[in-house]
Scaffold this motif. Structure first.
Motif, PDB file in Angstrom:
ATOM      1  N   VAL A   1       0.859  -1.179   0.000  1.00 29.70           N
ATOM      2  CA  VAL A   1       0.000   0.000   0.000  1.00 29.70           C
ATOM      3  C   VAL A   1       0.896   1.230   0.000  1.00 29.70           C
ATOM      4  O   VAL A   1       1.811   1.324   0.814  1.00 29.70           O
ATOM      5  N   ASP A   2       0.649   2.162  -0.901  1.00 30.04           N
ATOM      6  CA  ASP A   2       1.368   3.434  -0.875  1.00 30.04           C
ATOM      7  C   ASP A   2       0.350   4.554  -0.827  1.00 30.04           C
ATOM      8  O   ASP A   2      -0.638   4.553  -1.578  1.00 30.04           O
ATOM      9  N   LEU A   3       0.571   5.522   0.048  1.00 24.51           N
ATOM     10  CA  LEU A   3      -0.372   6.613   0.261  1.00 24.51           C
ATOM     11  C   LEU A   3       0.345   7.936   0.023  1.00 24.51           C
ATOM     12  O   LEU A   3       1.376   8.218   0.636  1.00 24.51           O
ATOM     13  N   TYR A   4      -0.218   8.728  -0.883  1.00 22.97           N
ATOM     14  CA  TYR A   4       0.363  10.015  -1.228  1.00 22.97           C
ATOM     15  C   TYR A   4      -0.633  11.122  -0.944  1.00 22.97           C
ATOM     16  O   TYR A   4      -1.845  10.906  -0.901  1.00 22.97           O
ATOM     17  N   LEU A   5      -0.110  12.318  -0.755  1.00 20.35           N
ATOM     18  CA  LEU A   5      -0.928  13.491  -0.503  1.00 20.35           C
ATOM     19  C   LEU A   5      -0.634  14.500  -1.608  1.00 20.35           C
ATOM     20  O   LEU A   5       0.526  14.826  -1.874  1.00 20.35           O
ATOM     21  N   ILE A   6      -1.693  14.990  -2.264  1.00 19.13           N
ATOM     22  CA  ILE A   6      -1.510  15.894  -3.390  1.00 19.13           C
ATOM     23  C   ILE A   6      -2.524  17.022  -3.306  1.00 19.13           C
ATOM     24  O   ILE A   6      -3.672  16.813  -2.904  1.00 19.13           O
ATOM     25  N   ASN A   7      -2.096  18.222  -3.652  1.00 17.59           N
ATOM     26  CA  ASN A   7      -2.976  19.385  -3.633  1.00 17.59           C
ATOM     27  C   ASN A   7      -3.566  19.594  -5.020  1.00 17.59           C
ATOM     28  O   ASN A   7      -2.830  19.676  -6.009  1.00 17.59           O
ATOM     29  N   LEU A   8      -4.889  19.674  -5.088  1.00 14.92           N
ATOM     30  CA  LEU A   8      -5.596  19.842  -6.358  1.00 14.92           C
ATOM     31  C   LEU A   8      -6.479  21.074  -6.281  1.00 14.92           C
ATOM     32  O   LEU A   8      -6.873  21.511  -5.202  1.00 14.92           O
ATOM     33  N   SER A   9      -6.817  21.606  -7.436  1.00 18.17           N
ATOM     34  CA  SER A   9      -7.552  22.865  -7.516  1.00 18.17           C
ATOM     35  C   SER A   9      -8.983  22.645  -7.962  1.00 18.17           C
ATOM     36  O   SER A   9      -9.265  21.798  -8.815  1.00 18.17           O
ATOM     37  N   ALA A  10      -9.889  23.432  -7.387  1.00 21.67           N
ATOM     38  CA  ALA A  10     -11.315  23.323  -7.694  1.00 21.67           C
ATOM     39  C   ALA A  10     -11.595  23.711  -9.133  1.00 21.67           C
ATOM     40  O   ALA A  10     -10.910  24.553  -9.726  1.00 21.67           O
ATOM     41  N   GLY A  11     -12.619  23.068  -9.684  1.00 20.55           N
ATOM     42  CA  GLY A  11     -13.084  23.403 -11.011  1.00 20.55           C
ATOM     43  C   GLY A  11     -12.277  22.808 -12.136  1.00 20.55           C
ATOM     44  O   GLY A  11     -12.511  23.129 -13.309  1.00 20.55           O
ATOM     45  N   LYS A  12     -11.325  21.968 -11.832  1.00 25.39           N
ATOM     46  CA  LYS A  12     -10.479  21.385 -12.866  1.00 25.39           C
ATOM     47  C   LYS A  12     -10.743  19.885 -12.966  1.00 25.39           C
ATOM     48  O   LYS A  12     -10.989  19.221 -11.974  1.00 25.39           O
ATOM     49  N   ASN A  13     -10.650  19.381 -14.173  1.00 20.55           N
ATOM     50  CA  ASN A  13     -10.854  17.959 -14.427  1.00 20.55           C
ATOM     51  C   ASN A  13      -9.512  17.257 -14.538  1.00 20.55           C
ATOM     52  O   ASN A  13      -8.556  17.799 -15.101  1.00 20.55           O
ATOM     53  N   TYR A  14      -9.473  16.040 -13.985  1.00 19.96           N
ATOM     54  CA  TYR A  14      -8.275  15.217 -14.041  1.00 19.96           C
ATOM     55  C   TYR A  14      -8.652  13.847 -14.585  1.00 19.96           C
ATOM     56  O   TYR A  14      -9.726  13.330 -14.285  1.00 19.96           O
ATOM     57  N   THR A  15      -7.753  13.294 -15.358  1.00 22.07           N
ATOM     58  CA  THR A  15      -7.953  11.943 -15.865  1.00 22.07           C
ATOM     59  C   THR A  15      -6.794  11.075 -15.429  1.00 22.07           C
ATOM     60  O   THR A  15      -5.630  11.488 -15.554  1.00 22.07           O
ATOM     61  N   ILE A  16      -7.097   9.902 -14.920  1.00 23.53           N
ATOM     62  CA  ILE A  16      -6.057   8.958 -14.510  1.00 23.53           C
ATOM     63  C   ILE A  16      -6.045   7.785 -15.486  1.00 23.53           C
ATOM     64  O   ILE A  16      -7.072   7.152 -15.726  1.00 23.53           O
TER      65      ILE A  16
END
Length: 528
Positions: free
Chosen positions: A407-422
């Motif tokens: 298990v790997d756990l990361y913390l990332i800051n993301l911005s409102a109103g934006k779309n992300y694709t994984i």
């Protein structure tokens, strides 16, 4: 009332790996001796394959003994009514099988349940008349099995995956759970809360079950006189892998507990006069055993505490004058602690200011070769990002190289109103899963925003961020099977890319490089 089966569907399932954790008897003279059999022994059970196949069925509701007439059997202990070889795949908010107020003996076996609600629901049936065995539960949004106001029900050899709760029992006496195996996982629609949960119950027996990747493995509230033995609880993510609250006279022995991502291996809260012995507890984010507020007159001895990360020690005794003891008063033997210096006593964390005065020099009934435990400097066990409090912060502007992970756990800051694709490509790694989780929630109570499991080596999903802030990215590889406790090497690369485009968007790409995984986080902005 029930709907007659409509259609024949042959189905074959893969082998299930279960666990055998030795016997749970206690012989003081053998507490330091090595067992002749491995403590955690893998056994291959016969495949879940039925040559006769299944038949499709709608919901079945039985509210009196007269409703049993359509089923084979005579309703005696020797010849119970049988509900068997049925396939339930339902979207209605109804139990697949509901049985209420009956007095006849019955057996529910070799059925498949995939429902939007409960799989099996028993309420107020006569004592010692029900057996639930050899069924499969897959993705039931409420519970696999629910037993309420029904005494001496036997539940054995059932398997489940992605159920909200595997087995729930309330207001019942003498329930027996034996040889069941449930894997929780993560769902985007609901929480996988407990492998099994008991409330207001007495004299339950929970033996040789496996609960993997739930918030809690075994949970009991307002219960008494349980035997919880020889169970395997892996990869949990809330307060206790085995969590007992407001309970009394509970025996917890010979269980194997590995990797609570958030908190303790065994936690007692306002639970008294209980025994915790001969358990092996490994790599929990906090304490191996935590005796919380109100836990009194409990005895903890002959347990193996291995590499748990509590503050100050591997165990907690939180209050003064609670009369908890951390050794066997008859043999004057305590517990094995992997961080004990070899001389003197072992200090227990907490306001009780207590000790284990007789720490053991060798593990109880096993050796390091018998257990799931990484053994080299690049183990995931030694990494810092297995737990919520140690999540590694990632950005869109740096590249990180890591080695091995369950298990790997990361913390990332993301911005409102934006779309992300994984996008994830797992060409050489099977079972990879990746989820985005709102960091404002306790990790155990996942607020899963997006994610899933790779199929045929690929995974893609798109999501919109509605508020600025930090989010967890949870990546793990095949936690469904216990062997995932062993580390698997992989590389993780995080990069940022800016592209000229006419819309907001973003992407995370993950591709396999060599024997590992390369994960790239990309952000795109409006054309200017």
């Amino acid at each position: 009332m029930w709907e007659f089966p409509k259609k024949f569907i042959p189905i074959i399932f893969c082998s299930i790996i279960l666990f055998n954790i030795g016997n749970y008897g206690y012989n003081p003279s053998e507490t330091k001796a090595k067992t002749e059999q491995p403590f955690l022994q893998e056994i291959n059970t016969p495949p879940l394959a039925y040559s006769a196949g299944y038949e499709n069925s709608g919901p079945i509701e039985i509210t009196s003994d007269e409703d049993w007439g359509a089923f084979p059997g005579s309703g005696t202990a020797q010849d119970p009514y049988r509900i068997e070889l049925l396939w339930f795949e339902l979207t209605e908010r109804l139990p697949a099988i509901s049985i209420n107020g009956t007095t006849k003996h019955f057996l529910i076996s070799h059925c498949y349940f995939e429902t939007d609600f409960k799989g099996i629901f028993l309420y107020a049936i006569a004592n010692n008349t029900a057996t639930i065995a050899n069924n499969i539960f897959n993705g039931n949004n409420a519970n696999g099995i629910v037993i309420i106001h029904s005494n001496f029900v036997r539940v054995e050899n059932n398997t489940g995956r992605l159920d909200h709760v595997g087995i729930r029992v309330s207001y019942s006496i003498g329930t027996v759970l034996v040889n069941n195996s449930f894997y929780g996982g993560i769902s985007l629609d609901y929480l996988t809360a407990s492998g099994t949960g008991f409330t207001y119950c007495q004299n339950a027996t929970i033996i040789n079950n496996t609960f993997n990747f739930f918030n809690r493995g075994i949970y009991a509230k307002n219960c008494s006189r349980f035997l919880i033995a020889n169970n395997t609880v892996l990869n949990t993510r809330e307060y206790g892998s085995i969590y007992l609250t407001w309970s009394n006279e509970m025996t917890v022995k010979n269980n194997y507990i590995y990797n609570n991502l958030f908190s303790d291996g065994i936690r007692l809260y306002d639970t008294n006069n209980s025994l915790i012995c001969f358990n092996t507890i490994i790599a929990c984010a906090d304490y191996g055993v935590a005796l919380m507020a109100g836990a009194m007159n409990n005895t903890v001895h002959h347990n193996n505490f291995l590499y748990n990360y509590g503050y100050g020690s591997q165990a907690l005794d939180s209050q003064w004058l609670r009369n908890n003891i951390w050794f066997d008063n008859n043999t004057k033997e305590g517990n094995f602690w992997s961080d004990w210096g070899g001389e003197g006593n072992y200090s227990i964390s907490g306001w009780a200011l207590t000790i284990d005065p007789y720490p053991l020099a060798t593990m109880v009934n096993l050796t390091m070769d018998d257990i799931i435990l990484p053994n080299n400097a690049t183990d995931d066990l030694l990494e810092e990002n297995d737990y919520e409090r140690n999540a590694v912060r990632i950005t869109t502007e740096k590249t990180y190289n890591l080695i091995v992970a369950d298990v790997d756990l990361y913390l990332i800051n993301l911005s409102a109103g934006k779309n992300y694709t994984i996008n994830i490509n797992t060409e050489t790694t099977s079972g990879l899963e990746c989820y985005l989780i709102d960091s404002g929630f306790m990790l155990g109570l996942f607020d899963v925003l997006a994610g899933g499991k790779a199929k045929e080596g690929k995974l893609q999903y798109t999501f919109e961020i509605k508020k600025d802030g930090d989010y967890y990215l949870l990546v793990f590889n095949d936690l469904e099977h216990y062997k995932t406790a062993l580390p698997a090497p992989y590389s993780l690369e995080i990069t940022a890319r800016k592209e000229v485009t006419t819309r907001l968007g973003g992407a995370i790409w993950a591709v396999i490089t060599g024997a590992g995984i390369t994960l790239c986080l990309c952000f795109r902005k409006k054309k200017t």
